[in-house]
Design a protein around this motif. Structure first.
Motif, PDB file in Angstrom:
ATOM      1  N   VAL A  59      11.866  24.580  60.390  1.00  0.00           N
ATOM      2  CA  VAL A  59      12.513  25.845  60.722  1.00  0.00           C
ATOM      3  C   VAL A  59      14.011  25.581  60.867  1.00  0.00           C
ATOM      4  O   VAL A  59      14.425  24.720  61.639  1.00  0.00           O
ATOM      5  N   ILE A  60      14.822  26.333  60.126  1.00  0.00           N
ATOM      6  CA  ILE A  60      16.277  26.227  60.199  1.00  0.00           C
ATOM      7  C   ILE A  60      16.810  27.438  60.953  1.00  0.00           C
ATOM      8  O   ILE A  60      16.560  28.582  60.583  1.00  0.00           O
ATOM      9  N   ILE A  61      17.552  27.149  62.032  1.00  0.00           N
ATOM     10  CA  ILE A  61      18.040  28.200  62.917  1.00  0.00           C
ATOM     11  C   ILE A  61      19.548  28.087  63.034  1.00  0.00           C
ATOM     12  O   ILE A  61      20.084  26.985  63.220  1.00  0.00           O
ATOM     13  N   GLU A  62      20.237  29.191  62.968  1.00  0.00           N
ATOM     14  CA  GLU A  62      21.677  29.227  63.216  1.00  0.00           C
ATOM     15  C   GLU A  62      21.917  29.916  64.550  1.00  0.00           C
ATOM     16  O   GLU A  62      21.464  31.039  64.773  1.00  0.00           O
ATOM     17  N   VAL A  76      30.718  27.629  69.251  1.00  0.00           N
ATOM     18  CA  VAL A  76      30.649  26.949  67.964  1.00  0.00           C
ATOM     19  C   VAL A  76      29.295  27.260  67.332  1.00  0.00           C
ATOM     20  O   VAL A  76      28.258  27.062  67.964  1.00  0.00           O
ATOM     21  N   PHE A  77      29.314  27.753  66.101  1.00  0.00           N
ATOM     22  CA  PHE A  77      28.063  28.062  65.412  1.00  0.00           C
ATOM     23  C   PHE A  77      27.520  26.794  64.754  1.00  0.00           C
ATOM     24  O   PHE A  77      28.251  26.078  64.059  1.00  0.00           O
ATOM     25  N   VAL A  78      26.249  26.551  64.996  1.00  0.00           N
ATOM     26  CA  VAL A  78      25.593  25.365  64.446  1.00  0.00           C
ATOM     27  C   VAL A  78      24.264  25.767  63.814  1.00  0.00           C
ATOM     28  O   VAL A  78      23.649  26.762  64.208  1.00  0.00           O
ATOM     29  N   LYS A  79      23.869  24.964  62.861  1.00  0.00           N
ATOM     30  CA  LYS A  79      22.542  25.129  62.253  1.00  0.00           C
ATOM     31  C   LYS A  79      21.669  23.961  62.683  1.00  0.00           C
ATOM     32  O   LYS A  79      22.054  22.798  62.507  1.00  0.00           O
ATOM     33  N   LEU A  80      20.511  24.291  63.234  1.00  0.00           N
ATOM     34  CA  LEU A  80      19.565  23.270  63.679  1.00  0.00           C
ATOM     35  C   LEU A  80      18.325  23.330  62.807  1.00  0.00           C
ATOM     36  O   LEU A  80      17.833  24.415  62.477  1.00  0.00           O
ATOM     37  N   LYS A  81      17.851  22.154  62.456  1.00  0.00           N
ATOM     38  CA  LYS A  81      16.591  22.056  61.730  1.00  0.00           C
ATOM     39  C   LYS A  81      15.548  21.479  62.674  1.00  0.00           C
ATOM     40  O   LYS A  81      15.665  20.346  63.125  1.00  0.00           O
ATOM     41  N   VAL A  82      14.530  22.302  62.973  1.00  0.00           N
ATOM     42  CA  VAL A  82      13.467  21.907  63.894  1.00  0.00           C
ATOM     43  C   VAL A  82      12.183  21.729  63.094  1.00  0.00           C
ATOM     44  O   VAL A  82      11.738  22.655  62.407  1.00  0.00           O
ATOM     45  N   PHE A 129      12.567  30.104  67.023  1.00  0.00           N
ATOM     46  CA  PHE A 129      13.823  30.845  67.093  1.00  0.00           C
ATOM     47  C   PHE A 129      14.115  31.276  68.527  1.00  0.00           C
ATOM     48  O   PHE A 129      15.240  31.150  69.025  1.00  0.00           O
ATOM     49  N   ASP A 130      13.091  31.797  69.189  1.00  0.00           N
ATOM     50  CA  ASP A 130      13.289  32.320  70.547  1.00  0.00           C
ATOM     51  C   ASP A 130      13.713  31.212  71.521  1.00  0.00           C
ATOM     52  O   ASP A 130      14.641  31.396  72.323  1.00  0.00           O
ATOM     53  N   VAL A 131      13.049  30.062  71.446  1.00  0.00           N
ATOM     54  CA  VAL A 131      13.343  28.985  72.388  1.00  0.00           C
ATOM     55  C   VAL A 131      14.712  28.362  72.102  1.00  0.00           C
ATOM     56  O   VAL A 131      15.522  28.140  73.016  1.00  0.00           O
ATOM     57  N   THR A 161       7.446  18.207  68.215  1.00  0.00           N
ATOM     58  CA  THR A 161       8.575  18.970  67.671  1.00  0.00           C
ATOM     59  C   THR A 161       9.795  18.059  67.665  1.00  0.00           C
ATOM     60  O   THR A 161      10.052  17.334  68.630  1.00  0.00           O
ATOM     61  N   LEU A 162      10.539  18.107  66.586  1.00  0.00           N
ATOM     62  CA  LEU A 162      11.694  17.234  66.412  1.00  0.00           C
ATOM     63  C   LEU A 162      12.889  18.049  65.928  1.00  0.00           C
ATOM     64  O   LEU A 162      12.754  18.860  65.001  1.00  0.00           O
ATOM     65  N   VAL A 163      14.044  17.831  66.578  1.00  0.00           N
ATOM     66  CA  VAL A 163      15.299  18.394  66.078  1.00  0.00           C
ATOM     67  C   VAL A 163      15.867  17.364  65.106  1.00  0.00           C
ATOM     68  O   VAL A 163      16.473  16.367  65.507  1.00  0.00           O
ATOM     69  N   THR A 164      15.644  17.593  63.833  1.00  0.00           N
ATOM     70  CA  THR A 164      15.971  16.579  62.829  1.00  0.00           C
ATOM     71  C   THR A 164      17.381  16.696  62.273  1.00  0.00           C
ATOM     72  O   THR A 164      17.861  15.764  61.618  1.00  0.00           O
TER      73      THR A 164
END
Length: 326
Positions: free
Chosen positions: A68-71, A78-84, A114-116, A158-161
């Motif tokens: 899941v890719i979340i912005e 600062v806007f970041v994109k996280l891949k979970v 997304f919510d978390v 779950t991993l923030v990769t």
């Protein structure tokens, strides 16, 4: 008659073959009878009633992964994109709930992620997001477990990769890091330069000390040698003045010899005529003689005549007094 027999034979074979089916390993099959749940079949060869029972679906029991890719925005805007990456699986005992209670499990998991994430990341600044990504992953896993257990799913991990800030922010972070490293390099270079300067100063001080000590020893030995030379010359009838002059002239010629031995020397010694040595000797003897005369005159001059008493100098009075006392 033969056509009807062939039709019945064909229909019988169809019924026979459609009664058997196989289930693959790590897979569960849902069997329904007239649209109602009948049973769950596990891996192996299975049997069902043709035309009455049907395979409603197959459930994968393997561990699956959903990326899941979340912005989102951090606390410092600062806007970041996280891949979970979410690793999940269907519990073997809850296949019924996983099949009938949840239509699209991937969409459900994505919504919870997304919510978390959008609730946790805005509490942190960008640097803390990198440092505390494991805390974010633990929070996602905790929320997903509470929600997905009801539907027969369990969250393995779950991993923030990946954490990918905006390109301008990334360039700024690289410049900050580069400047910090350059500062560290400058500090180390300055310290190294200071150490070299201090070491050089200490070495020069030690060299000057030893050089001074050597010069002092050299002069002391030269003076000792001169004294010995004058004593030797005095024994053969040469007085101290002539001996000193002779020693100076000898050193003069030694110096000329040393200069001539060096082919690269550009030193010019003046005067350097053949008669220079003789003139030097005569001048030195004369100067020593004059110096002695001046010294004796100064000693005599220190005995200044006192005022006369009874038309006689004080010195004569003193002599008379000494004679009377005798």
């Amino acid at each position: 008659m033969s056509t009807i027999l062939l039709a019945f034979l064909f229909f019988g074979l169809f019924i026979l073959f459609s009664s058997f089916f196989t289930v693959k390993q790590q897979t569960a099959v849902i069997i329904e009878r007239f649209g109602k749940f009948l049973s769950i079949r596990q891996s192996g060869l299975q049997l069902k009633i043709p035309l009455i029972d049907r395979i409603a679906g197959r459930v994968n029991l393997k561990i699956q992964q959903l990326d899941v890719i979340i912005e989102t925005k951090t606390k410092d805007n600062v806007f970041v994109k996280l891949k979970v990456s979410v690793q999940f699986m269907v519990v073997k005992d809850t296949v019924y709930d996983a099949f009938y209670k949840l239509e699209y499990p991937h969409d459900q998991i994505t919504s919870y992620v997304f919510d978390v994430v959008r609730a946790e990341v805005p509490k942190l600044i960008l640097d803390d997001v990198f440092e505390r990504k494991d805390d974010i992953a633990i929070a996602v896993k905790r929320e997903l477990n509470e929600a997905m257990t009801t539907y027969g799913y369990t969250i393995i991990n779950t991993l923030v990769t990946d954490i990918d800030p905006d390109i301008q922010v990334k360039n700024a972070m690289n410049r900050i890091n580069a400047a910090d490293r350059e500062k560290t390099v400058a500090e180390f270079e300055a310290e190294a330069s200071r150490i070299r300067i201090v070491a050089k100063a200490k070495a020069e001080a030690e060299s000057k000390r030893l050089q001074g000590q050597g010069i002092a020893d050299q002069r002391r030995e030269i003076a000792k040698g001169l004294v010995e030379s004058v004593d030797v010359l005095n024994k053969v009838g040469i007085n101290s003045q002539e001996a000193s002059a002779l020693i100076v002239v000898t050193q003069h010629y030694d110096t000329l010899q040393a200069i001539g031995a060096d082919t690269n020397s550009n030193l010019i010694l003046l005067p350097n005529s053949p008669q220079a040595g003789s003139d030097m000797l005569n001048n030195m003897v004369a100067s020593f003689t004059a110096s002695n005369l001046v010294g004796e005159s100064m000693k005599k001059g220190m005995k200044i005549d006192k005022p006369l008493k009874n038309n006689k100098p004080l010195k004569e009075n003193d002599e008379n007094q000494e004679e009377e006392q005798q």
